[in-house]
Design a protein around this motif. Structure first.
Motif, mmCIF file in Angstrom:
data_model
loop_
_atom_site.group_PDB
_atom_site.id
_atom_site.type_symbol
_atom_site.label_atom_id
_atom_site.label_comp_id
_atom_site.label_asym_id
_atom_site.label_seq_id
_atom_site.Cartn_x
_atom_site.Cartn_y
_atom_site.Cartn_z
ATOM 1 N N SER A 82 11.250 -0.670 12.399
ATOM 2 C CA SER A 82 9.824 -0.466 12.676
ATOM 3 C C SER A 82 9.118 0.201 11.497
ATOM 4 C CB SER A 82 9.663 0.384 13.938
ATOM 5 O OG SER A 82 10.229 -0.257 15.064
ATOM 6 N N ARG A 83 9.764 1.202 10.916
ATOM 7 C CA ARG A 83 9.146 1.920 9.794
ATOM 8 C C ARG A 83 8.888 1.007 8.610
ATOM 9 N NH1 ARG A 83 11.731 4.164 5.305
ATOM 10 N NH2 ARG A 83 10.455 5.685 4.165
ATOM 11 N N ASN A 84 9.872 0.222 8.238
ATOM 12 C CA ASN A 84 9.715 -0.607 7.046
ATOM 13 C C ASN A 84 8.778 -1.782 7.282
ATOM 14 O OD1 ASN A 84 11.469 0.370 4.679
ATOM 15 N ND2 ASN A 84 12.763 0.680 6.477
ATOM 16 N N ALA A 85 8.673 -2.264 8.508
ATOM 17 C CA ALA A 85 7.662 -3.285 8.808
ATOM 18 C C ALA A 85 6.266 -2.712 8.601
ATOM 19 C CB ALA A 85 7.830 -3.781 10.242
ATOM 20 N N HIS A 86 6.079 -1.460 9.008
ATOM 21 C CA HIS A 86 4.786 -0.800 8.821
ATOM 22 C C HIS A 86 4.482 -0.612 7.334
ATOM 23 C CE1 HIS A 86 1.468 2.006 9.560
ATOM 24 N NE2 HIS A 86 2.027 2.819 8.680
ATOM 25 N N LEU A 87 5.455 -0.164 6.559
ATOM 26 C CA LEU A 87 5.237 0.043 5.129
ATOM 27 C C LEU A 87 4.962 -1.271 4.411
ATOM 28 C CD1 LEU A 87 8.041 2.669 4.374
ATOM 29 C CD2 LEU A 87 5.585 3.090 4.652
ATOM 30 N N LEU A 88 5.673 -2.316 4.771
ATOM 31 C CA LEU A 88 5.473 -3.613 4.135
ATOM 32 C C LEU A 88 4.051 -4.117 4.358
ATOM 33 C CD1 LEU A 88 6.543 -6.131 2.679
ATOM 34 C CD2 LEU A 88 7.391 -6.937 4.896
ATOM 35 N N ALA A 89 3.492 -3.837 5.512
ATOM 36 C CA ALA A 89 2.153 -4.332 5.839
ATOM 37 C C ALA A 89 1.046 -3.507 5.191
ATOM 38 C CB ALA A 89 1.966 -4.335 7.354
ATOM 39 N N ASP A 90 1.369 -2.347 4.647
ATOM 40 C CA ASP A 90 0.361 -1.447 4.085
ATOM 41 C C ASP A 90 0.034 -1.854 2.649
ATOM 42 O OD1 ASP A 90 -1.282 0.588 3.281
ATOM 43 O OD2 ASP A 90 -0.005 2.205 4.044
ATOM 44 N N ARG A 91 -1.059 -2.561 2.469
ATOM 45 C CA ARG A 91 -1.422 -3.074 1.147
ATOM 46 C C ARG A 91 -1.981 -2.001 0.216
ATOM 47 N NH1 ARG A 91 -1.791 -8.972 1.308
ATOM 48 N NH2 ARG A 91 -1.126 -9.628 3.387
ATOM 49 N N ARG A 92 -2.119 -0.795 0.709
ATOM 50 C CA ARG A 92 -2.530 0.301 -0.169
ATOM 51 C C ARG A 92 -1.378 0.797 -1.039
ATOM 52 N NH1 ARG A 92 -4.406 4.382 4.335
ATOM 53 N NH2 ARG A 92 -2.347 3.654 5.030
ATOM 54 N N LEU A 93 -0.159 0.507 -0.641
ATOM 55 C CA LEU A 93 1.007 0.996 -1.359
ATOM 56 C C LEU A 93 1.278 0.170 -2.610
ATOM 57 C CD1 LEU A 93 3.437 1.623 1.641
ATOM 58 C CD2 LEU A 93 2.054 3.310 0.423
ATOM 59 N N PRO A 94 1.909 0.769 -3.619
ATOM 60 C CA PRO A 94 2.290 0.009 -4.815
ATOM 61 C C PRO A 94 3.262 -1.106 -4.463
ATOM 62 C CG PRO A 94 2.464 2.371 -5.210
ATOM 63 C CD PRO A 94 2.248 2.201 -3.736
ATOM 64 N N ALA A 95 3.264 -2.143 -5.288
ATOM 65 C CA ALA A 95 4.093 -3.318 -5.017
ATOM 66 C C ALA A 95 5.567 -2.966 -4.920
ATOM 67 C CB ALA A 95 3.870 -4.376 -6.096
ATOM 68 N N GLU A 96 6.050 -2.038 -5.765
ATOM 69 C CA GLU A 96 7.481 -1.732 -5.732
ATOM 70 C C GLU A 96 7.872 -1.031 -4.422
ATOM 71 O OE1 GLU A 96 5.576 1.602 -8.250
ATOM 72 O OE2 GLU A 96 5.346 -0.561 -7.928
ATOM 73 N N GLN A 97 6.961 -0.243 -3.837
ATOM 74 C CA GLN A 97 7.263 0.391 -2.556
ATOM 75 C C GLN A 97 7.275 -0.630 -1.432
ATOM 76 O OE1 GLN A 97 5.072 3.960 -1.592
ATOM 77 N NE2 GLN A 97 5.134 4.705 -3.706
ATOM 78 N N ARG A 98 6.366 -1.578 -1.495
ATOM 79 C CA ARG A 98 6.350 -2.623 -0.474
ATOM 80 C C ARG A 98 7.564 -3.544 -0.633
ATOM 81 N NH1 ARG A 98 1.441 -5.986 -0.489
ATOM 82 N NH2 ARG A 98 1.926 -6.416 1.705
ATOM 83 N N LEU A 99 8.000 -3.785 -1.863
ATOM 84 C CA LEU A 99 9.215 -4.575 -2.068
ATOM 85 C C LEU A 99 10.421 -3.844 -1.499
ATOM 86 C CD1 LEU A 99 10.888 -6.884 -3.216
ATOM 87 C CD2 LEU A 99 10.879 -5.692 -5.432
#
Length: 280
Positions: free
Chosen positions: A117-134
């Motif tokens: 659940s946590r990582n699905a939320h982080l992946l969807a957050d387009r405010r984060l840098p690309a490497e964090q979403r990756l």
């Protein structure tokens, strides 16, 4: 047969290490199913995020595809100085001899269901840098696979079967968890007809890509409780007096194949659905 036994024996030498759910073959299969079934726009977003891989500074664990991403979290665990804190994220030990409780053994979100659940939320957050979403994409892809490996959820005070010495047919020196991670999964995936990696119909997705993260964990727990432990011990071993060495018989191997295939299919299609939601 001799070559197969030698291969299994070689793999068994790794069994003392922390378990890698489904092994690389299983995780890559889950990722491949997902990639075949996401929307084109989602696939393009994944390709874009993969360009950020050098920013992670994990050259010993290269990531060029979603399949690579699916095994990255296990690969980086070799570097304990950087990644030891992620070890508890790969599993959630819920006793098969007690009522199902999704909150069990998950302090401060340190368990596989919470990390999905946590990582699905982080992946969807387009405010984060690309490497964090990756990084979130790679953890999500891996942990959805982990959550669908029954012995990463259901257990009996034996670390999901890691402490249960087991023979796989004529191959000795394994443990129950490793059998499900490796040879059982490989047997099921390689013999599937039709192949597991394919484009699934809308009806198949409606049947398989269902439920919540809690539902997925409960399914894995139920497979452990209702099939794996009884098949290994001859009953549900709840009195802690059972033998510590079991045989995963040829009959159990054959009965497990459709169960493994469905767990892999569900993981891949559910991951595809999560990726479409997070990246669409």
């Amino acid at each position: 047969m001799r070559a197969l036994l030698l291969l299994i024996a070689a793999l068994a030498s790794l069994a003392a290490s922390p378990a890698l759910a489904w092994g690389a073959y299983g995780h890559r299969t889950v990722a491949a199913i997902a990639l075949e079934n996401v929307k084109p726009a989602t696939r393009a977003q994944i390709r874009g995020l993969l360009h950020a891989a050098p920013e992670l500074v994990t050259p010993e664990c290269p990531v060029k595809s979603l399949e690579d991403a699916s095994v990255w979290p296990d690969c980086v665990r070799r570097d304990g100085a950087r990644w030891a804190y992620t070890f508890p994220w790969h599993y959630q030990n819920i006793s098969v001899c007690e009522p199902f409780n999704i909150k069990a053994n998950c302090s401060y979100g340190n368990c596989v269901s919470a990390q999905v659940s946590r990582n699905a939320h982080l992946l969807a957050d387009r405010r984060l840098p690309a490497e964090q979403r990756l990084e979130a994409l790679m953890f999500l892809t891996h942990f959805v696979g982990d959550l669908h490996q029954p012995l990463h959820v259901g257990e009996n005070h034996d670390l999901g079967g890691n402490r249960v010495k087991a023979d796989y047919g004529m191959a000795t020196g394994l443990n129950l968890h490793w059998i499900w991670d490796g040879p059982e999964a490989e047997r099921a995936i390689s013999s599937a007809n039709p192949p597991l990696v394919r484009r699934y119909s809308a009806a198949e997705k409606a049947r398989l890509a269902t439920g919540t993260v809690t539902d997925w964990a409960r399914e894995s727990w139920q497979v452990s409780r209702d099939f794996i432990y009884p098949a290994a011990f001859g009953k549900l071993p709840c009195n802690r007096t059972e033998a510590e060495h079991v045989v995963w018989t040829n009959e159990a191997i054959e009965k497990a194949i459709p169960i493994v295939d469905e767990r892999i299919e569900r993981a891949g299609l559910r991951l595809a659905k999560m990726l479409d939601k997070a990246l669409g």
